[in-house]
Design an enzyme around this catalytic site. Structure first.
Site, PDB file in Angstrom:
ATOM      1  N   ASN A 113       0.868  -1.177   0.000  1.00  0.00           N
ATOM      2  CA  ASN A 113       0.000   0.000   0.000  1.00  0.00           C
ATOM      3  C   ASN A 113       0.907   1.231   0.000  1.00  0.00           C
ATOM      4  O   ASN A 113       1.482   1.582   1.020  1.00  0.00           O
ATOM      5  CB  ASN A 113      -0.890  -0.038   1.266  1.00  0.00           C
ATOM      6  CG  ASN A 113      -1.721   1.219   1.436  1.00  0.00           C
ATOM      7  OD1 ASN A 113      -1.820   2.049   0.528  1.00  0.00           O
ATOM      8  ND2 ASN A 113      -2.337   1.355   2.601  1.00  0.00           N
TER       9      ASN A 113
ATOM     10  N   LYS B 297       0.230   4.292  -0.291  1.00  0.00           N
ATOM     11  CA  LYS B 297      -0.353   5.513   0.303  1.00  0.00           C
ATOM     12  C   LYS B 297      -0.018   6.720  -0.590  1.00  0.00           C
ATOM     13  O   LYS B 297       0.119   6.564  -1.796  1.00  0.00           O
ATOM     14  CB  LYS B 297       0.116   5.687   1.747  1.00  0.00           C
ATOM     15  CG  LYS B 297      -0.128   4.416   2.571  1.00  0.00           C
ATOM     16  CD  LYS B 297       0.013   4.613   4.047  1.00  0.00           C
ATOM     17  CE  LYS B 297      -0.211   3.273   4.751  1.00  0.00           C
ATOM     18  NZ  LYS B 297      -0.188   3.402   6.205  1.00  0.00           N
TER      19      LYS B 297
ATOM     20  N   HIS C 153      -9.703   1.528   4.927  1.00  0.00           N
ATOM     21  CA  HIS C 153      -8.438   1.750   5.635  1.00  0.00           C
ATOM     22  C   HIS C 153      -8.675   2.748   6.767  1.00  0.00           C
ATOM     23  O   HIS C 153      -9.419   3.711   6.604  1.00  0.00           O
ATOM     24  CB  HIS C 153      -7.371   2.264   4.665  1.00  0.00           C
ATOM     25  CG  HIS C 153      -6.003   2.207   5.248  1.00  0.00           C
ATOM     26  ND1 HIS C 153      -5.555   3.136   6.153  1.00  0.00           N
ATOM     27  CD2 HIS C 153      -4.997   1.305   5.091  1.00  0.00           C
ATOM     28  CE1 HIS C 153      -4.322   2.809   6.519  1.00  0.00           C
ATOM     29  NE2 HIS C 153      -3.961   1.709   5.891  1.00  0.00           N
TER      30      HIS C 153
ATOM     31  N   GLU D 287      -6.957   5.099   7.834  1.00  0.00           N
ATOM     32  CA  GLU D 287      -6.651   6.501   7.494  1.00  0.00           C
ATOM     33  C   GLU D 287      -7.856   7.146   6.821  1.00  0.00           C
ATOM     34  O   GLU D 287      -8.165   8.316   7.053  1.00  0.00           O
ATOM     35  CB  GLU D 287      -5.402   6.555   6.609  1.00  0.00           C
ATOM     36  CG  GLU D 287      -4.149   6.278   7.437  1.00  0.00           C
ATOM     37  CD  GLU D 287      -2.984   5.687   6.672  1.00  0.00           C
ATOM     38  OE1 GLU D 287      -2.967   5.726   5.429  1.00  0.00           O
ATOM     39  OE2 GLU D 287      -2.072   5.151   7.341  1.00  0.00           O
TER      40      GLU D 287
ATOM     41  N   GLU E  23      -5.791  -4.588  10.538  1.00  0.00           N
ATOM     42  CA  GLU E  23      -4.727  -3.617  10.766  1.00  0.00           C
ATOM     43  C   GLU E  23      -4.990  -2.845  12.056  1.00  0.00           C
ATOM     44  O   GLU E  23      -5.716  -1.837  12.039  1.00  0.00           O
ATOM     45  CB  GLU E  23      -4.656  -2.626   9.597  1.00  0.00           C
ATOM     46  CG  GLU E  23      -4.361  -3.270   8.268  1.00  0.00           C
ATOM     47  CD  GLU E  23      -3.722  -2.287   7.289  1.00  0.00           C
ATOM     48  OE1 GLU E  23      -2.660  -2.619   6.770  1.00  0.00           O
ATOM     49  OE2 GLU E  23      -4.274  -1.192   7.079  1.00  0.00           O
TER      50      GLU E  23
ATOM     51  N   GLY F 202       2.364   2.218  10.806  1.00  0.00           N
ATOM     52  CA  GLY F 202       3.360   3.274  10.668  1.00  0.00           C
ATOM     53  C   GLY F 202       4.100   3.608  11.953  1.00  0.00           C
ATOM     54  O   GLY F 202       4.809   4.606  12.026  1.00  0.00           O
TER      55      GLY F 202
ATOM     56  N   SER G 178       3.085  -2.145  10.391  1.00  0.00           N
ATOM     57  CA  SER G 178       4.535  -2.249  10.625  1.00  0.00           C
ATOM     58  C   SER G 178       5.099  -3.623  10.279  1.00  0.00           C
ATOM     59  O   SER G 178       6.029  -4.100  10.941  1.00  0.00           O
ATOM     60  CB  SER G 178       4.889  -1.860  12.068  1.00  0.00           C
ATOM     61  OG  SER G 178       4.555  -0.505  12.282  1.00  0.00           O
TER      62      SER G 178
HETATM   63  P1  PGA Z   1       2.657   0.267   7.618  1.00  0.00           P
HETATM   64  O1  PGA Z   1       1.199   0.537   6.972  1.00  0.00           O
HETATM   65  O2  PGA Z   1       3.156  -1.029   7.052  1.00  0.00           O
HETATM   66  O3  PGA Z   1       3.479   1.448   7.187  1.00  0.00           O
HETATM   67  O4  PGA Z   1       2.452   0.190   9.088  1.00  0.00           O
HETATM   68  C1  PGA Z   1       0.293  -0.514   6.798  1.00  0.00           C
HETATM   69  C2  PGA Z   1      -0.998   0.010   6.207  1.00  0.00           C
HETATM   70  O5  PGA Z   1      -1.474   1.063   6.642  1.00  0.00           O
HETATM   71  O6  PGA Z   1      -1.588  -0.625   5.305  1.00  0.00           O
END
Ligand code: PGA
Length: 256
Positions: free
Chosen positions: A10, A12, A100, A102, A172, A178, A218
């Site tokens: 992903n 982003k 997601h 976010e 997640e 992150g 992560s």
């Molecule tokens: P990350 O993000 O691997 O940077 O923690 C995962 C995601 O949000 O899909």
């Protein structure tokens, strides 16, 4: 029947044209060295502005599939700034990430809107990657499982068993995204097992055994092998560690 693992990147809001070319070229070279029969399903999710370019670069590489990071469920019309499924089809997009955290948190996306997206995606023959996850406060309050059950039940509302079987869920935990702090593999496995039980209750054990459920938050080359060794974890949805070809290839190898 064993579930085929997935490694999904992903991206982003990262990668302009030059960075997209560098990353896709790097991934293409890396996967060309790998045995296709042992590989997980590899998915990259660039931003909308990079989809055409990524599609063009991978058009002869069957080992890599494309995902979009979002879609609007309406077919067309006055939705300024939005992108439709018909537009995504032009780029042979096969998956769409929805729900997601976010988007839920920053763009106020509701469970109902996510359900509309899931239905529209499946109606077009594409596959939703439906994200769910709890906040740190919810985890500490001991309401993780019921929160995830609610998100999944609402996301799947009105969707047939045959469509659910094809779909992908990504667990997640928001506190792990992150942050560099992955959820403990045993706990991620337990939680994903609980999500599978929700699907079994809503549909059947057979459907629950078929749907692929990923872990995200992560995930790194140093964690992937242990995560993939967990029976309930069918792969990873990866942000940060998917932005460099070397590390993305290590993640793919970790799922082989
Ligand atoms: P990350 O993000 O691997 O940077 O923690 C995962 C995601 O949000 O899909």
């Amino acid at each position: 029947m064993a579930r085929r693992p997935i490694i999904a990147g992903n991206w982003k809001m990262n990668n302009n044209k030059a960075a997209t070319k560098e990353l896709v070229d790097g991934i293409m070279y890396g996967v060309s060295q790998l045995d296709a029969s042992k590989m997980p399903e590899v998915i990259i999710a660039p931003s909308f502005t990079s989809l055409w370019q990524a599609h063009d670069l991978i058009r002869n590489e069957s080992k890599i599939a494309l995902a979009a990071q979002n879609v609007n469920p309406n077919p067309s019309g006055a939705y300024t700034g939005e992108v439709s499924l018909e537009m995504l089809e032009d780029f042979k997009v096969q998956f769409v990430i929805i729900g997601h955290s976010e988007r839920r948190q920053m763009f106020n996306e509701s469970d109902e809107f996510i359900n509309q997206k899931a239905k529209a995606i499946l109606a077009k023959g594409l596959i939703p990657i439906i994200c769910c996850g709890e906040t740190l406060e919810q985890r500490e309050a001991g309401v993780t499982d019921e929160h995830l059950a609610s998100q999944i039940t609402k996301a799947l509302d009105g969707i047939s068993a045959s469509d659910v079987e094809k779909s992908v869920i990504a667990y997640e935990p928001i506190w792990a995204i992150g942050t560099g702090k992955s959820c403990d593999s045993i706990e991620a496995n337990r939680t994903i097992g609980e999500i599978r039980k929700v699907v079994a209750k809503l549909y059947s054990q057979d459907t629950a055994d078929k749907i692929r459920i990923l872990y995200g938050g992560s995930v790194k080359p140093s964690t992937i092998v242990e995560q993939m060794a967990q029976p309930e974890i069918d792969g990873g949805l990866i942000g940060g560690a998917s932005l460099k070809a070397d590390s993305f290839i290590e993640l793919i190898k970790g799922a082989m």
